[in-house]
Write an enzyme that holds these catalytic residues in place. Structure first.
Site, PDB file in Angstrom:
ATOM      1  N   LEU A 193      50.233 -27.010  -9.418  1.00  0.00           N
ATOM      2  CA  LEU A 193      51.301 -26.326  -8.885  1.00  0.00           C
ATOM      3  C   LEU A 193      51.804 -25.135 -10.002  1.00  0.00           C
ATOM      4  O   LEU A 193      52.426 -24.007  -9.728  1.00  0.00           O
ATOM      5  CB  LEU A 193      52.537 -27.135  -8.655  1.00  0.00           C
ATOM      6  CG  LEU A 193      52.115 -28.409  -7.790  1.00  0.00           C
ATOM      7  CD1 LEU A 193      53.251 -29.202  -7.580  1.00  0.00           C
ATOM      8  CD2 LEU A 193      51.627 -28.046  -6.215  1.00  0.00           C
ATOM      9  N   GLY A 194      51.747 -25.718 -11.187  1.00  0.00           N
ATOM     10  CA  GLY A 194      52.315 -24.889 -12.117  1.00  0.00           C
ATOM     11  C   GLY A 194      52.057 -25.304 -13.460  1.00  0.00           C
ATOM     12  O   GLY A 194      51.564 -26.516 -13.696  1.00  0.00           O
ATOM     13  N   THR A 230      59.126 -26.810  -8.628  1.00  0.00           N
ATOM     14  CA  THR A 230      57.727 -26.846  -9.590  1.00  0.00           C
ATOM     15  C   THR A 230      58.500 -26.176 -11.005  1.00  0.00           C
ATOM     16  O   THR A 230      58.208 -26.310 -12.114  1.00  0.00           O
ATOM     17  CB  THR A 230      56.727 -26.186  -8.810  1.00  0.00           C
ATOM     18  OG1 THR A 230      56.301 -26.763  -7.794  1.00  0.00           O
ATOM     19  CG2 THR A 230      55.726 -25.892 -10.251  1.00  0.00           C
ATOM     20  N   HIS A 233      60.890 -27.983 -12.898  1.00  0.00           N
ATOM     21  CA  HIS A 233      59.831 -29.098 -13.834  1.00  0.00           C
ATOM     22  C   HIS A 233      59.279 -28.386 -15.109  1.00  0.00           C
ATOM     23  O   HIS A 233      59.434 -28.695 -16.054  1.00  0.00           O
ATOM     24  CB  HIS A 233      59.007 -29.532 -12.892  1.00  0.00           C
ATOM     25  CG  HIS A 233      57.973 -30.644 -13.446  1.00  0.00           C
ATOM     26  ND1 HIS A 233      57.903 -32.224 -13.387  1.00  0.00           N
ATOM     27  CD2 HIS A 233      56.956 -30.040 -14.262  1.00  0.00           C
ATOM     28  CE1 HIS A 233      56.974 -32.345 -13.942  1.00  0.00           C
ATOM     29  NE2 HIS A 233      56.311 -31.486 -14.552  1.00  0.00           N
ATOM     30  N   GLU A 234      58.839 -27.118 -14.752  1.00  0.00           N
ATOM     31  CA  GLU A 234      57.908 -26.474 -15.774  1.00  0.00           C
ATOM     32  C   GLU A 234      59.021 -25.746 -16.740  1.00  0.00           C
ATOM     33  O   GLU A 234      58.639 -25.688 -18.172  1.00  0.00           O
ATOM     34  CB  GLU A 234      57.078 -25.214 -15.096  1.00  0.00           C
ATOM     35  CG  GLU A 234      55.966 -26.001 -14.324  1.00  0.00           C
ATOM     36  CD  GLU A 234      55.073 -26.794 -14.657  1.00  0.00           C
ATOM     37  OE1 GLU A 234      54.988 -26.909 -15.928  1.00  0.00           O
ATOM     38  OE2 GLU A 234      54.365 -27.457 -13.913  1.00  0.00           O
ATOM     39  N   HIS A 237      59.703 -28.380 -19.249  1.00  0.00           N
ATOM     40  CA  HIS A 237      58.714 -28.502 -20.387  1.00  0.00           C
ATOM     41  C   HIS A 237      58.739 -27.444 -21.186  1.00  0.00           C
ATOM     42  O   HIS A 237      58.677 -27.677 -22.632  1.00  0.00           O
ATOM     43  CB  HIS A 237      57.221 -28.423 -19.695  1.00  0.00           C
ATOM     44  CG  HIS A 237      56.526 -29.511 -19.038  1.00  0.00           C
ATOM     45  ND1 HIS A 237      56.717 -30.776 -19.393  1.00  0.00           N
ATOM     46  CD2 HIS A 237      56.123 -29.669 -17.895  1.00  0.00           C
ATOM     47  CE1 HIS A 237      56.163 -31.710 -18.597  1.00  0.00           C
ATOM     48  NE2 HIS A 237      55.595 -30.924 -17.491  1.00  0.00           N
ATOM     49  N   HIS A 243      57.066 -35.464 -19.464  1.00  0.00           N
ATOM     50  CA  HIS A 243      56.763 -36.019 -18.440  1.00  0.00           C
ATOM     51  C   HIS A 243      57.784 -37.437 -18.628  1.00  0.00           C
ATOM     52  O   HIS A 243      57.622 -38.210 -19.314  1.00  0.00           O
ATOM     53  CB  HIS A 243      55.425 -36.415 -17.882  1.00  0.00           C
ATOM     54  CG  HIS A 243      54.759 -35.107 -17.382  1.00  0.00           C
ATOM     55  ND1 HIS A 243      53.618 -34.652 -17.788  1.00  0.00           N
ATOM     56  CD2 HIS A 243      55.349 -34.346 -16.712  1.00  0.00           C
ATOM     57  CE1 HIS A 243      53.314 -33.864 -17.165  1.00  0.00           C
ATOM     58  NE2 HIS A 243      54.316 -33.212 -16.259  1.00  0.00           N
ATOM     59  N   TRP A 245      57.308 -40.511 -17.392  1.00  0.00           N
ATOM     60  CA  TRP A 245      56.332 -41.702 -17.815  1.00  0.00           C
ATOM     61  C   TRP A 245      55.590 -41.471 -19.278  1.00  0.00           C
ATOM     62  O   TRP A 245      54.800 -42.275 -19.551  1.00  0.00           O
ATOM     63  CB  TRP A 245      55.332 -41.937 -16.865  1.00  0.00           C
ATOM     64  CG  TRP A 245      54.413 -40.979 -16.618  1.00  0.00           C
ATOM     65  CD1 TRP A 245      53.140 -41.063 -17.188  1.00  0.00           C
ATOM     66  CD2 TRP A 245      54.288 -39.785 -15.939  1.00  0.00           C
ATOM     67  NE1 TRP A 245      52.317 -39.927 -16.810  1.00  0.00           N
ATOM     68  CE2 TRP A 245      53.005 -38.946 -15.983  1.00  0.00           C
ATOM     69  CE3 TRP A 245      55.410 -38.771 -15.215  1.00  0.00           C
ATOM     70  CZ2 TRP A 245      52.769 -37.665 -15.450  1.00  0.00           C
ATOM     71  CZ3 TRP A 245      55.156 -37.851 -14.803  1.00  0.00           C
ATOM     72  CH2 TRP A 245      53.856 -37.163 -14.760  1.00  0.00           C
ATOM     73  N   THR A 258      66.339 -42.373 -20.371  1.00  0.00           N
ATOM     74  CA  THR A 258      65.433 -42.436 -18.974  1.00  0.00           C
ATOM     75  C   THR A 258      64.754 -43.751 -19.377  1.00  0.00           C
ATOM     76  O   THR A 258      64.307 -44.116 -20.535  1.00  0.00           O
ATOM     77  CB  THR A 258      64.641 -41.268 -19.144  1.00  0.00           C
ATOM     78  OG1 THR A 258      63.859 -41.014 -20.399  1.00  0.00           O
ATOM     79  CG2 THR A 258      65.229 -39.795 -18.936  1.00  0.00           C
TER      80      THR A 258
HETATM   81  N1  ARG Z   1      52.715 -29.519 -13.341  1.00  0.00           N
HETATM   82  C1  ARG Z   1      52.842 -30.251 -12.312  1.00  0.00           C
HETATM   83  C2  ARG Z   1      51.737 -29.996 -11.456  1.00  0.00           C
HETATM   84  O1  ARG Z   1      51.052 -28.963 -11.323  1.00  0.00           O
HETATM   85  C3  ARG Z   1      54.162 -29.735 -11.502  1.00  0.00           C
HETATM   86  C4  ARG Z   1      54.769 -30.771 -10.804  1.00  0.00           C
HETATM   87  C5  ARG Z   1      56.181 -30.223 -10.155  1.00  0.00           C
HETATM   88  N2  ARG Z   1      56.557 -31.229  -8.949  1.00  0.00           N
HETATM   89  C6  ARG Z   1      57.061 -30.686  -7.821  1.00  0.00           C
HETATM   90  N3  ARG Z   1      57.624 -31.276  -7.193  1.00  0.00           N
HETATM   91  N4  ARG Z   1      57.248 -29.359  -7.895  1.00  0.00           N
HETATM   92  O2  ARG Z   1      51.548 -31.057 -10.662  1.00  0.00           O
HETATM   93 ZN    ZN Z   2      54.411 -31.366 -15.738  1.00  0.00          ZN
HETATM   94 CA    CA Z   3      62.637 -42.798 -22.116  1.00  0.00          CA
END
Ligand code: ARG
Ligand code: ZN
Ligand code: CA
Length: 322
Positions: A193-194, A230, A233-234, A237, A243, A245, A258
């Site tokens: 996704l990214g 996405t 989230h990016e 980073h 992440h 986890w 967290t």
């Molecule tokens: N780097 C992650 C991937 O490519 C991005 C996840 C983003 N999640 C989302 N719900 N948009 O999988």
């Molecule tokens: Zn990520």
């Molecule tokens: Ca933590």
């Protein structure tokens, strides 16, 4: 440079305090002024005495001036408005098909999502029964669309080797990457996704890549990644978030508020979903740094906020954005 700054510092101190009585440049005239009923300020004379008595004071004051010059410059150029850092965003669009040449409206929809998600203004921020509502963060960073560059190419997919960031490989070089967040929008391929570059990398490749089908909320944005998360989230980073986890079974994301997750979550997890790690904590699957569908993620934590803001402080790896 140091000498020049010290000269500036001393010069500014000399003119700073005596607005009320510009004649009181030494002790006796100050006394005279006081006797004559003028208001006096002894601070500068006091400083001169301390500078004479303590040879290390000048260096400490010089350090303060260096810090002040940097911070004040950021405030004067308007990049910190009411305590909120504004980040100019450059969007680089690489397209082969007309669909990949996404509209200005789709680009603006992504900027709008970033502004909502980083300022606790997203409509799902107050989702009911969030067990982690007490650590939800208003990160307080604003994104301003600065420029859009478009380039027609013959590539069907770009992969993850940064080719899209290099004009020598058919892509677009970043624009002012030390002061602007560069986004590349293109077809990545491989189910990605990214992806983002963490702080500390080369400025020539700094920024975030998002597949055009998962960018923004309109146009070609495709369910279940059609809410612009996405990029949220990016950009997390890009601001040094890991992440949730910790990229390992029951790993650490280096954030204390967290919980430990055993692995990434997908889709939209059931309310009350628990980790299998020590203590079986409730997972924070609604966090932007998990892997759920866009509609399942709606918060950063206060610990993540601190981690992000740290890189923008003076001395931080992205201090040049101030
Ligand atoms: N780097 C992650 C991937 O490519 C991005 C996840 C983003 N999640 C989302 N719900 N948009 O999988
Ligand atoms: Zn990520
Ligand atoms: Ca933590």
């Amino acid at each position: 440079m140091k000498k020049l700054l010290m000269t500036l510092a001393v010069a500014s101190l000399l003119i700073s305090c005596n607005k009320e009585d510009s004649t009181s440049v030494n002790e006796s005239s100050n006394q005279t002024a006081s006797l004559a009923g003028h208001r006096g300020c002894y601070s500068h004379e006091h400083l001169e005495e301390q500078l004479k008595a303590d040879p290390t004071l000048a260096q400490r004051m010089n350090d303060i001036e260096v810090h002040t010059a940097k911070t004040a410059a950021a405030i004067e150029t308007g990049r910190i408005v009411n305590g909120v850092l504004e980040i100019p965003v450059v969007v680089n669009v690489l397209y082969r098909t007309t669909a990949e040449n996404i509209s200005q409206a789709q680009i603006q929809s992504q900027i709008d999502v970033l502004n909502k998600d980083f300022n606790a203004q997203n409509s799902d921020y107050n989702t009911a029964n969030n067990p982690y509502s007490s650590v939800r963060a208003n990160v307080g960073i604003r994104f301003v669309l600065d420029a859009v560059y478009r380039k027609s190419t013959t590539k069907t997919s770009w992969g993850t080797n940064d080719a899209m960031k290099k004009s020598t490989q058919g892509g677009l070089n970043p624009t002012s990457p030390t002061t602007k967040l560069n986004l590349w929008v293109c077809t990545i391929g491989g189910g990605i996704l990214g992806y983002a570059q963490f702080p500390g990398g080369s400025s020539a490749t700094d920024g975030v890549v998002i597949d055009s089908k998962y960018f923004g909320t309109t146009g070609t944005a495709t369910y279940p990644f059609n809410l612009g998360r996405t990029a949220t989230h990016e950009v997390g980073h890009w601001m040094n978030l890991r992440h949730i986890w910790g990229d390992a079974t029951c790993g650490s994301d280096l954030v204390s508020d967290t919980p430990v997750h055993n692995a990434a979550n997908y889709g939209v997890p059931a309310v009350g979903h628990r980790s299998t790690c020590t203590g079986t904590p409730l997972e924070m699957y609604m966090n932007y740094m998990d892997y759920t569908d866009d509609r399942g993620m709606y918060m950063f934590s206060n610990g993540q906020k601190s981690r992000m803001l740290a890189i923008f402080q003076v001395g931080g790896s992205r201090a040049s954005f101030r």
